[in-house]
Scaffold this active site. Structure first.
Site, PDB file in Angstrom:
ATOM      1  N   ILE A  64      -9.785  10.926   8.450  1.00  0.00           N
ATOM      2  CA  ILE A  64     -11.024  11.622   8.108  1.00  0.00           C
ATOM      3  C   ILE A  64     -12.155  10.666   8.480  1.00  0.00           C
ATOM      4  O   ILE A  64     -12.442   9.705   7.767  1.00  0.00           O
ATOM      5  CB  ILE A  64     -11.083  11.987   6.608  1.00  0.00           C
ATOM      6  CG1 ILE A  64      -9.808  12.693   6.148  1.00  0.00           C
ATOM      7  CG2 ILE A  64     -12.336  12.802   6.309  1.00  0.00           C
ATOM      8  CD1 ILE A  64      -9.563  14.046   6.789  1.00  0.00           C
ATOM      9  N   LYS A  97       1.416   4.284  -2.938  1.00  0.00           N
ATOM     10  CA  LYS A  97       1.307   5.713  -2.624  1.00  0.00           C
ATOM     11  C   LYS A  97       2.582   6.451  -3.005  1.00  0.00           C
ATOM     12  O   LYS A  97       2.530   7.562  -3.532  1.00  0.00           O
ATOM     13  CB  LYS A  97       0.990   5.921  -1.136  1.00  0.00           C
ATOM     14  CG  LYS A  97      -0.360   5.388  -0.722  1.00  0.00           C
ATOM     15  CD  LYS A  97      -1.481   6.086  -1.452  1.00  0.00           C
ATOM     16  CE  LYS A  97      -2.820   5.610  -0.946  1.00  0.00           C
ATOM     17  NZ  LYS A  97      -3.935   6.303  -1.560  1.00  0.00           N
ATOM     18  N   ALA A 137       3.959   1.457  -1.019  1.00  0.00           N
ATOM     19  CA  ALA A 137       4.700   1.512  -2.281  1.00  0.00           C
ATOM     20  C   ALA A 137       3.852   2.145  -3.383  1.00  0.00           C
ATOM     21  O   ALA A 137       4.350   2.941  -4.183  1.00  0.00           O
ATOM     22  CB  ALA A 137       5.146   0.112  -2.680  1.00  0.00           C
ATOM     23  N   TYR A 172       0.839  -1.200   0.000  1.00  0.00           N
ATOM     24  CA  TYR A 172       0.000   0.000   0.000  1.00  0.00           C
ATOM     25  C   TYR A 172       0.874   1.250   0.000  1.00  0.00           C
ATOM     26  O   TYR A 172       0.650   2.181  -0.764  1.00  0.00           O
ATOM     27  CB  TYR A 172      -0.927  -0.026   1.218  1.00  0.00           C
ATOM     28  CG  TYR A 172      -1.857   1.161   1.315  1.00  0.00           C
ATOM     29  CD1 TYR A 172      -2.990   1.237   0.515  1.00  0.00           C
ATOM     30  CD2 TYR A 172      -1.613   2.183   2.218  1.00  0.00           C
ATOM     31  CE1 TYR A 172      -3.854   2.319   0.606  1.00  0.00           C
ATOM     32  CE2 TYR A 172      -2.471   3.270   2.318  1.00  0.00           C
ATOM     33  CZ  TYR A 172      -3.588   3.330   1.506  1.00  0.00           C
ATOM     34  OH  TYR A 172      -4.446   4.395   1.601  1.00  0.00           O
TER      35      TYR A 172
END
Length: 106
Positions: A43, A14, A12, A10
């Protein structure tokens, strides 16, 4: 945040988006087009979290912020609206961390 903090595949992906954004900024800049990445923190009211975190995890995420609160979808929306506005015409190739100060930049 995952791109900088290590999060397996994940993170990587990004990190790849961040690098791709730099190329887009350089390629599109001469045409007056900007390219930026918005990197949200916690959030609470999104599909990603669905506000289903255990209380201890939620408390940890909020405690990590300088603002003392979870982010809201409106925090992200107003950031994106600004980036899309003429006022942001000289901001490109950037990662904007919208996380209440939970993650500082280098």
């Amino acid at each position: 945040m995952a791109a900088d903090q290590g999060a397996g595949s994940y993170g990587a992906v990004k990190a790849g988006l961040v690098t791709w954004n730099l190329d887009l900024a350089r390629e599109l800049g001469p045409r007056g087009i900007t390219a930026n990445v918005v990197s949200p923190g916690y959030i609470a009211d999104t599909e990603f979290f669905r506000d289903r975190l255990p209380d201890t995890r939620r408390t940890d995420l909020v405690s990590a912020t300088a603002t003392g609160r979870a982010g809201a979808s409106a925090d992200i929306a107003t950031t994106v609206a600004f980036l899309a506005s003429p006022e942001a015409r000289h901001i490109t190739g950037q990662v904007l961390h919208v996380n209440g100060g939970a993650y500082g930049t280098r």
